[in-house]
Design a protein around this motif. Structure first.
Motif, PDB file in Angstrom:
ATOM      1  N   LEU A 164       0.830  -1.207   0.000  1.00 43.14           N
ATOM      2  CA  LEU A 164       0.000   0.000   0.000  1.00 43.14           C
ATOM      3  C   LEU A 164       0.864   1.256   0.000  1.00 43.14           C
ATOM      4  O   LEU A 164       1.950   1.272   0.574  1.00 43.14           O
ATOM      5  CB  LEU A 164      -0.911   0.010   1.229  1.00 43.14           C
ATOM      6  N   THR A 165       0.351   2.296  -0.646  1.00 42.32           N
ATOM      7  CA  THR A 165       1.021   3.596  -0.650  1.00 42.32           C
ATOM      8  C   THR A 165      -0.029   4.699  -0.577  1.00 42.32           C
ATOM      9  O   THR A 165      -1.201   4.473  -0.863  1.00 42.32           O
ATOM     10  CB  THR A 165       1.856   3.818  -1.931  1.00 42.32           C
ATOM     11  N   ALA A 166       0.415   5.855  -0.214  1.00 43.05           N
ATOM     12  CA  ALA A 166      -0.375   7.089  -0.264  1.00 43.05           C
ATOM     13  C   ALA A 166      -1.755   7.003   0.387  1.00 43.05           C
ATOM     14  O   ALA A 166      -2.762   7.302  -0.244  1.00 43.05           O
ATOM     15  CB  ALA A 166      -0.509   7.557  -1.713  1.00 43.05           C
ATOM     16  N   PRO A 167      -1.827   6.639   1.672  1.00 44.51           N
ATOM     17  CA  PRO A 167      -3.139   6.677   2.325  1.00 44.51           C
ATOM     18  C   PRO A 167      -3.609   8.123   2.446  1.00 44.51           C
ATOM     19  O   PRO A 167      -2.832   9.018   2.765  1.00 44.51           O
ATOM     20  CB  PRO A 167      -2.878   6.057   3.693  1.00 44.51           C
ATOM     21  N   ARG A 168      -4.879   8.334   2.150  1.00 43.79           N
ATOM     22  CA  ARG A 168      -5.422   9.693   2.163  1.00 43.79           C
ATOM     23  C   ARG A 168      -6.761   9.709   2.888  1.00 43.79           C
ATOM     24  O   ARG A 168      -7.689   8.991   2.506  1.00 43.79           O
ATOM     25  CB  ARG A 168      -5.589  10.181   0.723  1.00 43.79           C
ATOM     26  N   ALA A 169      -6.845  10.511   3.948  1.00 40.36           N
ATOM     27  CA  ALA A 169      -8.095  10.675   4.689  1.00 40.36           C
ATOM     28  C   ALA A 169      -9.037  11.536   3.858  1.00 40.36           C
ATOM     29  O   ALA A 169      -8.636  12.561   3.314  1.00 40.36           O
ATOM     30  CB  ALA A 169      -7.829  11.336   6.036  1.00 40.36           C
ATOM     31  N   LEU A 170     -10.295  11.107   3.760  1.00 41.84           N
ATOM     32  CA  LEU A 170     -11.283  11.820   2.963  1.00 41.84           C
ATOM     33  C   LEU A 170     -12.401  12.349   3.851  1.00 41.84           C
ATOM     34  O   LEU A 170     -12.931  11.616   4.686  1.00 41.84           O
ATOM     35  CB  LEU A 170     -11.891  10.888   1.909  1.00 41.84           C
ATOM     36  N   GLN A 202     -15.115  14.763  -0.233  1.00 42.27           N
ATOM     37  CA  GLN A 202     -14.135  13.962  -0.969  1.00 42.27           C
ATOM     38  C   GLN A 202     -14.615  12.522  -1.124  1.00 42.27           C
ATOM     39  O   GLN A 202     -14.424  11.909  -2.179  1.00 42.27           O
ATOM     40  CB  GLN A 202     -12.780  14.003  -0.255  1.00 42.27           C
ATOM     41  N   THR A 203     -15.255  11.986  -0.101  1.00 46.04           N
ATOM     42  CA  THR A 203     -15.801  10.634  -0.183  1.00 46.04           C
ATOM     43  C   THR A 203     -16.897  10.583  -1.243  1.00 46.04           C
ATOM     44  O   THR A 203     -16.937   9.641  -2.048  1.00 46.04           O
ATOM     45  CB  THR A 203     -16.347  10.175   1.185  1.00 46.04           C
ATOM     46  N   ARG A 204     -17.759  11.567  -1.273  1.00 51.82           N
ATOM     47  CA  ARG A 204     -18.806  11.630  -2.300  1.00 51.82           C
ATOM     48  C   ARG A 204     -18.200  11.686  -3.695  1.00 51.82           C
ATOM     49  O   ARG A 204     -18.676  11.029  -4.621  1.00 51.82           O
ATOM     50  CB  ARG A 204     -19.707  12.841  -2.083  1.00 51.82           C
ATOM     51  N   HIS A 205     -17.135  12.463  -3.855  1.00 50.01           N
ATOM     52  CA  HIS A 205     -16.467  12.541  -5.159  1.00 50.01           C
ATOM     53  C   HIS A 205     -15.901  11.182  -5.553  1.00 50.01           C
ATOM     54  O   HIS A 205     -16.028  10.749  -6.709  1.00 50.01           O
ATOM     55  CB  HIS A 205     -15.358  13.595  -5.136  1.00 50.01           C
ATOM     56  N   ARG A 233     -19.995   2.065   4.290  1.00 53.00           N
ATOM     57  CA  ARG A 233     -21.260   2.002   5.000  1.00 53.00           C
ATOM     58  C   ARG A 233     -21.873   3.390   4.959  1.00 53.00           C
ATOM     59  O   ARG A 233     -21.186   4.392   5.219  1.00 53.00           O
ATOM     60  CB  ARG A 233     -21.069   1.543   6.452  1.00 53.00           C
ATOM     61  N   ALA A 234     -23.149   3.465   4.657  1.00 52.69           N
ATOM     62  CA  ALA A 234     -23.830   4.754   4.510  1.00 52.69           C
ATOM     63  C   ALA A 234     -23.798   5.567   5.794  1.00 52.69           C
ATOM     64  O   ALA A 234     -23.830   6.797   5.762  1.00 52.69           O
ATOM     65  CB  ALA A 234     -25.275   4.531   4.066  1.00 52.69           C
ATOM     66  N   TRP A 235     -23.712   4.889   6.930  1.00 49.00           N
ATOM     67  CA  TRP A 235     -23.743   5.605   8.204  1.00 49.00           C
ATOM     68  C   TRP A 235     -22.384   6.178   8.595  1.00 49.00           C
ATOM     69  O   TRP A 235     -22.291   6.900   9.578  1.00 49.00           O
ATOM     70  CB  TRP A 235     -24.273   4.703   9.317  1.00 49.00           C
ATOM     71  N   ALA A 236     -21.339   5.884   7.866  1.00 50.73           N
ATOM     72  CA  ALA A 236     -20.021   6.489   8.094  1.00 50.73           C
ATOM     73  C   ALA A 236     -19.678   7.258   6.817  1.00 50.73           C
ATOM     74  O   ALA A 236     -19.327   6.660   5.809  1.00 50.73           O
ATOM     75  CB  ALA A 236     -18.974   5.430   8.393  1.00 50.73           C
ATOM     76  N   ARG A 237     -19.775   8.538   6.856  1.00 53.34           N
ATOM     77  CA  ARG A 237     -19.691   9.341   5.633  1.00 53.34           C
ATOM     78  C   ARG A 237     -18.284   9.791   5.277  1.00 53.34           C
ATOM     79  O   ARG A 237     -18.102  10.523   4.319  1.00 53.34           O
ATOM     80  CB  ARG A 237     -20.620  10.527   5.767  1.00 53.34           C
ATOM     81  N   THR A 238     -17.295   9.381   6.043  1.00 51.26           N
ATOM     82  CA  THR A 238     -15.907   9.686   5.719  1.00 51.26           C
ATOM     83  C   THR A 238     -15.191   8.372   5.418  1.00 51.26           C
ATOM     84  O   THR A 238     -15.677   7.303   5.771  1.00 51.26           O
ATOM     85  CB  THR A 238     -15.213  10.432   6.867  1.00 51.26           C
ATOM     86  N   ALA A 239     -14.043   8.486   4.758  1.00 50.37           N
ATOM     87  CA  ALA A 239     -13.357   7.274   4.333  1.00 50.37           C
ATOM     88  C   ALA A 239     -11.864   7.524   4.211  1.00 50.37           C
ATOM     89  O   ALA A 239     -11.391   8.656   4.366  1.00 50.37           O
ATOM     90  CB  ALA A 239     -13.921   6.796   2.996  1.00 50.37           C
ATOM     91  N   VAL A 240     -11.140   6.466   3.908  1.00 47.53           N
ATOM     92  CA  VAL A 240      -9.716   6.536   3.585  1.00 47.53           C
ATOM     93  C   VAL A 240      -9.531   5.849   2.237  1.00 47.53           C
ATOM     94  O   VAL A 240     -10.098   4.780   1.987  1.00 47.53           O
ATOM     95  CB  VAL A 240      -8.859   5.847   4.672  1.00 47.53           C
ATOM     96  N   SER A 275     -14.682   2.876   4.562  1.00 50.18           N
ATOM     97  CA  SER A 275     -15.420   3.730   5.499  1.00 50.18           C
ATOM     98  C   SER A 275     -14.752   3.739   6.859  1.00 50.18           C
ATOM     99  O   SER A 275     -14.287   2.702   7.337  1.00 50.18           O
ATOM    100  CB  SER A 275     -16.842   3.205   5.706  1.00 50.18           C
ATOM    101  N   THR A 276     -14.761   4.908   7.481  1.00 48.14           N
ATOM    102  CA  THR A 276     -14.269   5.043   8.839  1.00 48.14           C
ATOM    103  C   THR A 276     -14.826   6.340   9.420  1.00 48.14           C
ATOM    104  O   THR A 276     -15.085   7.290   8.685  1.00 48.14           O
ATOM    105  CB  THR A 276     -12.732   5.049   8.894  1.00 48.14           C
ATOM    106  N   ARG A 277     -15.009   6.360  10.711  1.00 50.51           N
ATOM    107  CA  ARG A 277     -15.404   7.606  11.365  1.00 50.51           C
ATOM    108  C   ARG A 277     -14.172   8.408  11.785  1.00 50.51           C
ATOM    109  O   ARG A 277     -14.284   9.547  12.183  1.00 50.51           O
ATOM    110  CB  ARG A 277     -16.260   7.289  12.584  1.00 50.51           C
ATOM    111  N   ARG A 278     -12.996   7.796  11.714  1.00 47.30           N
ATOM    112  CA  ARG A 278     -11.752   8.456  12.113  1.00 47.30           C
ATOM    113  C   ARG A 278     -10.727   8.351  10.980  1.00 47.30           C
ATOM    114  O   ARG A 278      -9.718   7.657  11.101  1.00 47.30           O
ATOM    115  CB  ARG A 278     -11.230   7.819  13.394  1.00 47.30           C
ATOM    116  N   PRO A 279     -10.991   9.036   9.858  1.00 50.72           N
ATOM    117  CA  PRO A 279     -10.126   8.872   8.691  1.00 50.72           C
ATOM    118  C   PRO A 279      -8.676   9.307   8.912  1.00 50.72           C
ATOM    119  O   PRO A 279      -7.755   8.642   8.414  1.00 50.72           O
ATOM    120  CB  PRO A 279     -10.795   9.710   7.605  1.00 50.72           C
TER     121      PRO A 279
END
Length: 155
Positions: free
Chosen positions: A87-93, A97-100, A115-122, A139-143
Motif C-alpha cells: 500500500l502507498t499514499a493513504p489519504r483521509a477523505l 471527498q468521499t462523495r467525489h 457504510r452509509a452511516w459512516a460518511r468519511t473514508a480513507v 469507510s471510517t469515522r476516524r479517517p
C-alpha cells in the motif's frame, strides 16, 4: 480458529464501523411496526414477532458493521486483508471527498467497503503489479487516524 483468537497482538488501529445512534433507533421502530401489524391477529404473536424483529435488526446492524484494523503488517477490513507493504499514499477523505470518490472519481476496479452511516473514508493506493485493484476505499469515522496508522505501517 475464530477470528478473535487469530488476531495479531500488534494492533495499530481498530474500529468497528457501527451504525449511528439514529440507525440503531430503526431497530426498535421496526420491532414496533411489526408488533403493530400482528396486534390485530394476536397480542402474544405481536409481542413475539416484535421481539424477534428487534433481535434480528440488532444482529443485522452488528453483522454488517465491518472491523477496520491495521495490525500485524496488514490492513484488514471485514474479511479482506492486504499487506501494508503493498500500500502507498493513504489519504483521509472528508464527506465531500468521499462523495467525489463514489461519483466522478470512482474506479470500478477498486476494493470498496463503505457504510452509509459512516460518511468519511480513507483511500489507499495498491502498489502491486499483479493486483488489478488500483486502490481500497474504506469507510471510517476516524479517517485521519486510520490514514496515519496505515502510513506508519507502510514505512
Amino acid at each position: 480458529m475464530p477470528d478473535d483468537l487469530a488476531r495479531p497482538a500488534t494492533v495499530m488501529y481498530s474500529e468497528r464501523v457501527l451504525p449511528s445512534p439514529l440507525g440503531w433507533l430503526l431497530a426498535p421502530a421496526a420491532a414496533g411496526v411489526m408488533a403493530a401489524v400482528f396486534y390485530p391477529v394476536d397480542t402474544t404473536l405481536a409481542v413475539v414477532v416484535g421481539a424477534v424483529t428487534l433481535v434480528a435488526a440488532v444482529a443485522f446492524g452488528l453483522r454488517t458493521s465491518p472491523l477496520v484494523e491495521v495490525a500485524g503488517g496488514e490492513l484488514r477490513v471485514g474479511d479482506a486483508h492486504i499487506p501494508l507493504d503493498l500500500l502507498t499514499a493513504p489519504r483521509a477523505l472528508d464527506r465531500e471527498q468521499t462523495r467525489h470518490e463514489l461519483g466522478q472519481g470512482f474506479d470500478p476496479r477498486a476494493h470498496v467497503v463503505l457504510r452509509a452511516w459512516a460518511r468519511t473514508a480513507v483511500r489507499v493506493e495498491v502498489d502491486d503489479p499483479l493486483d488489478p485493484t488500483p486502490y481500497w476505499l474504506v469507510s471510517t469515522r476516524r479517517p485521519a487516524e486510520l490514514a496515519a496508522a496505515i502510513a506508519t505501517g507502510v514505512r
